[in-house]
Design a protein around this motif. Structure first.
Motif, PDB file in Angstrom:
ATOM      1  N   LEU A   1       3.074   3.270  47.216  1.00  0.00           N
ATOM      2  CA  LEU A   1       2.155   2.408  46.486  1.00  0.00           C
ATOM      3  C   LEU A   1       1.498   1.438  47.461  1.00  0.00           C
ATOM      4  O   LEU A   1       2.072   1.112  48.503  1.00  0.00           O
ATOM      5  N   ASP A   2       0.300   0.993  47.137  1.00  0.00           N
ATOM      6  CA  ASP A   2      -0.433   0.062  47.987  1.00  0.00           C
ATOM      7  C   ASP A   2      -0.490  -1.319  47.358  1.00  0.00           C
ATOM      8  O   ASP A   2      -0.702  -1.452  46.145  1.00  0.00           O
ATOM      9  N   GLU A   3      -0.310  -2.337  48.189  1.00  0.00           N
ATOM     10  CA  GLU A   3      -0.496  -3.701  47.735  1.00  0.00           C
ATOM     11  C   GLU A   3      -1.988  -4.035  47.717  1.00  0.00           C
ATOM     12  O   GLU A   3      -2.741  -3.573  48.595  1.00  0.00           O
ATOM     13  N   PRO A   4      -2.456  -4.820  46.747  1.00  0.00           N
ATOM     14  CA  PRO A   4      -3.878  -5.199  46.739  1.00  0.00           C
ATOM     15  C   PRO A   4      -4.240  -5.977  48.003  1.00  0.00           C
ATOM     16  O   PRO A   4      -3.443  -6.751  48.530  1.00  0.00           O
ATOM     17  N   LEU A   5      -5.446  -5.759  48.486  1.00  0.00           N
ATOM     18  CA  LEU A   5      -5.945  -6.474  49.656  1.00  0.00           C
ATOM     19  C   LEU A   5      -6.550  -7.805  49.225  1.00  0.00           C
ATOM     20  O   LEU A   5      -6.938  -7.971  48.067  1.00  0.00           O
ATOM     21  N   PRO A   6      -6.657  -8.754  50.142  1.00  0.00           N
ATOM     22  CA  PRO A   6      -7.364  -9.998  49.811  1.00  0.00           C
ATOM     23  C   PRO A   6      -8.804  -9.704  49.427  1.00  0.00           C
ATOM     24  O   PRO A   6      -9.357  -8.657  49.776  1.00  0.00           O
ATOM     25  N   SER A   7      -9.414 -10.616  48.706  1.00  0.00           N
ATOM     26  CA  SER A   7     -10.794 -10.422  48.268  1.00  0.00           C
ATOM     27  C   SER A   7     -11.699 -10.182  49.467  1.00  0.00           C
ATOM     28  O   SER A   7     -11.549 -10.806  50.518  1.00  0.00           O
ATOM     29  N   LYS A   8     -12.643  -9.259  49.284  1.00  0.00           N
ATOM     30  CA  LYS A   8     -13.546  -8.909  50.382  1.00  0.00           C
ATOM     31  C   LYS A   8     -14.706  -9.891  50.431  1.00  0.00           C
ATOM     32  O   LYS A   8     -15.317 -10.212  49.413  1.00  0.00           O
ATOM     33  N   ASP A   9     -15.024 -10.360  51.650  1.00  0.00           N
ATOM     34  CA  ASP A   9     -16.149 -11.249  51.865  1.00  0.00           C
ATOM     35  C   ASP A   9     -17.416 -10.407  51.967  1.00  0.00           C
ATOM     36  O   ASP A   9     -17.556  -9.600  52.891  1.00  0.00           O
ATOM     37  N   PRO A  10     -18.369 -10.535  51.016  1.00  0.00           N
ATOM     38  CA  PRO A  10     -19.588  -9.710  51.081  1.00  0.00           C
ATOM     39  C   PRO A  10     -20.358  -9.885  52.381  1.00  0.00           C
ATOM     40  O   PRO A  10     -20.905  -8.917  52.916  1.00  0.00           O
ATOM     41  N   ALA A  11     -20.389 -11.104  52.913  1.00  0.00           N
ATOM     42  CA  ALA A  11     -21.118 -11.336  54.167  1.00  0.00           C
ATOM     43  C   ALA A  11     -20.460 -10.597  55.318  1.00  0.00           C
ATOM     44  O   ALA A  11     -21.136 -10.010  56.169  1.00  0.00           O
ATOM     45  N   ALA A  12     -19.122 -10.604  55.337  1.00  0.00           N
ATOM     46  CA  ALA A  12     -18.413  -9.895  56.398  1.00  0.00           C
ATOM     47  C   ALA A  12     -18.614  -8.393  56.273  1.00  0.00           C
ATOM     48  O   ALA A  12     -18.779  -7.691  57.281  1.00  0.00           O
ATOM     49  N   ALA A  13     -18.607  -7.878  55.035  1.00  0.00           N
ATOM     50  CA  ALA A  13     -18.828  -6.448  54.832  1.00  0.00           C
ATOM     51  C   ALA A  13     -20.228  -6.052  55.286  1.00  0.00           C
ATOM     52  O   ALA A  13     -20.428  -5.013  55.925  1.00  0.00           O
ATOM     53  N   ALA A  14     -21.226  -6.895  54.953  1.00  0.00           N
ATOM     54  CA  ALA A  14     -22.599  -6.607  55.382  1.00  0.00           C
ATOM     55  C   ALA A  14     -22.719  -6.665  56.899  1.00  0.00           C
ATOM     56  O   ALA A  14     -23.411  -5.849  57.518  1.00  0.00           O
ATOM     57  N   SER A  15     -22.034  -7.625  57.515  1.00  0.00           N
ATOM     58  CA  SER A  15     -22.053  -7.734  58.978  1.00  0.00           C
ATOM     59  C   SER A  15     -21.439  -6.500  59.628  1.00  0.00           C
ATOM     60  O   SER A  15     -21.952  -5.982  60.632  1.00  0.00           O
ATOM     61  N   LEU A  16     -20.356  -6.001  59.037  1.00  0.00           N
ATOM     62  CA  LEU A  16     -19.697  -4.806  59.570  1.00  0.00           C
ATOM     63  C   LEU A  16     -20.620  -3.592  59.472  1.00  0.00           C
ATOM     64  O   LEU A  16     -20.751  -2.815  60.423  1.00  0.00           O
ATOM     65  N   GLU A  17     -21.283  -3.442  58.326  1.00  0.00           N
ATOM     66  CA  GLU A  17     -22.196  -2.308  58.144  1.00  0.00           C
ATOM     67  C   GLU A  17     -23.370  -2.395  59.122  1.00  0.00           C
ATOM     68  O   GLU A  17     -23.782  -1.391  59.715  1.00  0.00           O
ATOM     69  N   ALA A  18     -23.917  -3.618  59.279  1.00  0.00           N
ATOM     70  CA  ALA A  18     -25.056  -3.789  60.183  1.00  0.00           C
ATOM     71  C   ALA A  18     -24.668  -3.465  61.624  1.00  0.00           C
ATOM     72  O   ALA A  18     -25.438  -2.847  62.368  1.00  0.00           O
ATOM     73  N   ARG A  19     -23.474  -3.843  62.000  1.00  0.00           N
ATOM     74  CA  ARG A  19     -23.018  -3.566  63.376  1.00  0.00           C
ATOM     75  C   ARG A  19     -22.874  -2.067  63.610  1.00  0.00           C
ATOM     76  O   ARG A  19     -23.290  -1.548  64.639  1.00  0.00           O
ATOM     77  N   MET A  20     -22.288  -1.358  62.663  1.00  0.00           N
ATOM     78  CA  MET A  20     -22.122   0.083  62.825  1.00  0.00           C
ATOM     79  C   MET A  20     -23.467   0.795  62.829  1.00  0.00           C
ATOM     80  O   MET A  20     -23.682   1.751  63.577  1.00  0.00           O
ATOM     81  N   LYS A  21     -24.395   0.311  61.989  1.00  0.00           N
ATOM     82  CA  LYS A  21     -25.713   0.923  61.931  1.00  0.00           C
ATOM     83  C   LYS A  21     -26.477   0.692  63.229  1.00  0.00           C
ATOM     84  O   LYS A  21     -27.176   1.581  63.731  1.00  0.00           O
ATOM     85  N   LYS A  22     -26.330  -0.497  63.785  1.00  0.00           N
ATOM     86  CA  LYS A  22     -27.038  -0.832  65.013  1.00  0.00           C
ATOM     87  C   LYS A  22     -26.514  -0.020  66.189  1.00  0.00           C
ATOM     88  O   LYS A  22     -27.295   0.530  66.985  1.00  0.00           O
ATOM     89  N   VAL A  23     -25.216   0.076  66.322  1.00  0.00           N
ATOM     90  CA  VAL A  23     -24.606   0.783  67.452  1.00  0.00           C
ATOM     91  C   VAL A  23     -24.614   2.288  67.223  1.00  0.00           C
ATOM     92  O   VAL A  23     -24.671   3.075  68.170  1.00  0.00           O
ATOM     93  N   GLY A  24     -24.564   2.714  65.969  1.00  0.00           N
ATOM     94  CA  GLY A  24     -24.518   4.146  65.668  1.00  0.00           C
ATOM     95  C   GLY A  24     -23.128   4.721  65.771  1.00  0.00           C
ATOM     96  O   GLY A  24     -22.957   5.939  65.882  1.00  0.00           O
ATOM     97  N   LYS A  25     -22.110   3.870  65.727  1.00  0.00           N
ATOM     98  CA  LYS A  25     -20.723   4.329  65.798  1.00  0.00           C
ATOM     99  C   LYS A  25     -19.897   3.589  64.759  1.00  0.00           C
ATOM    100  O   LYS A  25     -20.140   2.423  64.466  1.00  0.00           O
ATOM    101  N   LYS A  26     -18.884   4.277  64.248  1.00  0.00           N
ATOM    102  CA  LYS A  26     -17.943   3.637  63.347  1.00  0.00           C
ATOM    103  C   LYS A  26     -16.935   2.812  64.134  1.00  0.00           C
ATOM    104  O   LYS A  26     -16.843   2.909  65.361  1.00  0.00           O
ATOM    105  N   MET A  27     -16.189   2.019  63.410  1.00  0.00           N
ATOM    106  CA  MET A  27     -15.135   1.232  64.027  1.00  0.00           C
ATOM    107  C   MET A  27     -13.916   2.102  64.297  1.00  0.00           C
ATOM    108  O   MET A  27     -13.630   3.039  63.552  1.00  0.00           O
ATOM    109  N   CYS A  28     -13.209   1.792  65.364  1.00  0.00           N
ATOM    110  CA  CYS A  28     -11.947   2.486  65.654  1.00  0.00           C
ATOM    111  C   CYS A  28     -10.865   1.838  64.816  1.00  0.00           C
ATOM    112  O   CYS A  28     -10.459   0.692  65.075  1.00  0.00           O
TER     113      CYS A  28
END
Length: 501
Positions: free
Chosen positions: A377-404
């Protein structure tokens, strides 16, 4: 006196000897009981391990069978269709459509009929948006063409063939089939098609357009007491239905008055209205009325209702599905956990093990939780910060690579500098939490995962938190739907277990 003392000492020695024998016997009994208990414990442990393996194998088999059933259900849904069987000798198209037979009358008739059927089926089913519609109209083309020309609905009998061709071209699964001259040839075809497809599970609904002919009653008679089959058949009434059809219970009923005539053909030719020997023709394209579907309920005391055609589209969720969120800004890889090829040199391995201060700060003990079936079973994660999620997506889109994931979530990547995913710069805690949401949407291959630091998903978070998953077909963790969500035991990193009360 001395003799008396010796006797007393002798008695004491005998008493001591008896006590020693009793103690020795007691200890021997304890050892024997302990040995028996140890053997019994070993046997029970072996039985438990055997039962656990059997249960896991059984659960694995159940999961595989459920997956197969799910595949069959998806295949059934993808191959489903709606069939309309219409006796074209009695179900006659609207006058305006036939009068435009030399133009787009046939194409307009197919379009109207398609939308009328789609709207009717959509009112009966929730998942009808993707079902193809197949229409088979059986008629004696030459005989009907002469009749239509005789009553002034066609300029010449040859126009009906052009009408049929344009009708069939408009929709890929629409056909007007000429059965030739002969009595009940169309009836024979329709009866056999009805018999064949009524038992076909991929044929989800049948529109039967032959209520003007009493000869079909016997073929529908054995359906009327089978509610399942009867509910999958709609009796399409064009001209007034034969009385026996009104007595059939459990069938759906409908009229497509914008497609078919509601009255029989006249016996004689109508007087010309434009002085050229045939009736005035109005192009269907100019009028383009919306098809009307009149659904008739089995309650004869109520009048039929007219429902304007509305567009039928497959429902789309308002939010991005879990499965879709995992691919946003990606290069098409199927897994966020995929890393570069293994086998990097040892000197290329890099570690970002936390410092002493960080270790003290994050000294909270970790646990892995399981239900009674020992499924992770999985424990719930802390609430996701929309700004942080958008920053993560923008970084991957800019570099063209996913996160390790190994690097940012596990702290170590065995591929080091040869890894094909992003390592630097480091993620902020909020971005790292957003990355955890992404990895949790991917299913771990082991339902009984014992890796306490595993960052993949072991149960559907939507079902766990909301009680249901709105994307049952697309969820990457759909195999966990319905699993027991109650925590029964937890293990720490050293394998110590705490059981729920």
């Amino acid at each position: 006196m001395a003799d008396y003392d010796f006797s007393r000492l002798l008695l004491q020695m005998q008493s001591f000897r008896a006590s020693d024998e009793a103690r020795e016997q007691f200890v021997s009994e304890l050892l024997a009981k302990y040995q028996n208990l140890a053997e019994e414990h070993a046997n029970l442990k072996n039985d438990y391990l055997s039962e656990r393996d059997i249960r896991r194998n059984y659960q694995r088999t159940v999961d595989e069978k459920q997956s197969v059933v799910g595949d069959y259900e998806r295949q059934l849904e993808s191959s489903s269709f709606v069939l309309a069987l219409i006796d074209g000798d009695g179900a006659i198209f609207q006058d305006a459509l036939l009068q435009a037979a030399a133009g787009d009358g046939g194409s307009e008739a197919a379009s109207r009929l398609y939308h009328a059927i789609r709207d009717h089926v959509a009112s009966q089913y929730n998942k009808s948006g993707n079902w193809p519609v197949m229409v088979q109209i059986y008629l004696s083309l030459d005989k009907l063409a002469v009749k239509l020309a005789t009553v002034g609905l066609l300029r010449s009998p040859q126009e009906l063939r052009a009408f049929a061709q344009r009708f069939s071209v408009n929709q890929p699964l629409f056909s007007i089939i000429d059965v030739g001259q002969g009595k009940e040839r169309a009836d024979h075809k329709i009866k056999e098609m009805l018999r064949t497809f009524s038992d076909n599970p991929t044929c989800r609904h049948i529109i039967f357009g032959g209520c003007h002919d009493a000869g079909y009653l016997l073929n529908l008679e054995h359906f009327k007491h089978n509610m399942l089959k009867a509910s999958r058949i709609t009796l399409l009434e064009t001209t007034p239905a034969y009385r026996g059809f009104t007595d059939l219970a459990n069938f759906k009923r409908a009229r497509f008055d914008d497609v078919f005539r509601s009255e029989p053909l006249p016996e004689h030719i109508s007087p010309p209205s434009n002085g050229f020997g045939y009736m005035s023709v109005q192009s269907p394209a100019q009028s383009s009325p919306q098809p009307l579907v009149r659904t008739i309920t089995n309650n004869t005391s109520t009048s039929p209702t007219m429902t304007p055609r509305t567009s039928v589209a497959s429902p789309s969720p308002s939010a991005t599905p879990v499965s879709a969120a995992t691919t946003t800004g990606s290069n098409g890889d199927s897994s966020w956990a995929t890393v570069g090829k293994t086998g990097a040199p040892a000197n290329g391995s890099i570690s970002i093990a936390p410092t002493t201060a960080t270790t003290k700060k994050n000294s909270k003990k970790k646990y892995a939780y399981y239900n009674k079936a020992e499924q992770r079973l999985d424990e719930p994660l802390p609430s996701k910060d929309p700004a942080a999620a958008a920053s993560l997506e923008a970084r991957m889109k800019k570099v063209g690579k996913k996160m390790c994931n190994h690097w940012h979530l596990g702290g170590y990547c065995e591929n080091g500098n040869f890894c094909g995913f992003q390592h630097e710069p480091k993620l902020t805690p909020a971005e790292r939490n957003a990355l955890r949401y992404k990895t949790r949407s991917l299913a771990c291959k082991n339902r009984y995962c014992e890796n306490i630091d595993c960052y993949l998903g072991h149960q559907c978070a939507l079902e766990r938190d909301q009680g249901y998953c709105p994307y049952p077909e697309n969820c990457h963790l759909r195999s966990t739907h319905g699993m027991d969500r109650v925590k029964y035991v937890r293990y720490d990193k050293d394998g110590n277990a705490d059981y729920a009360p």
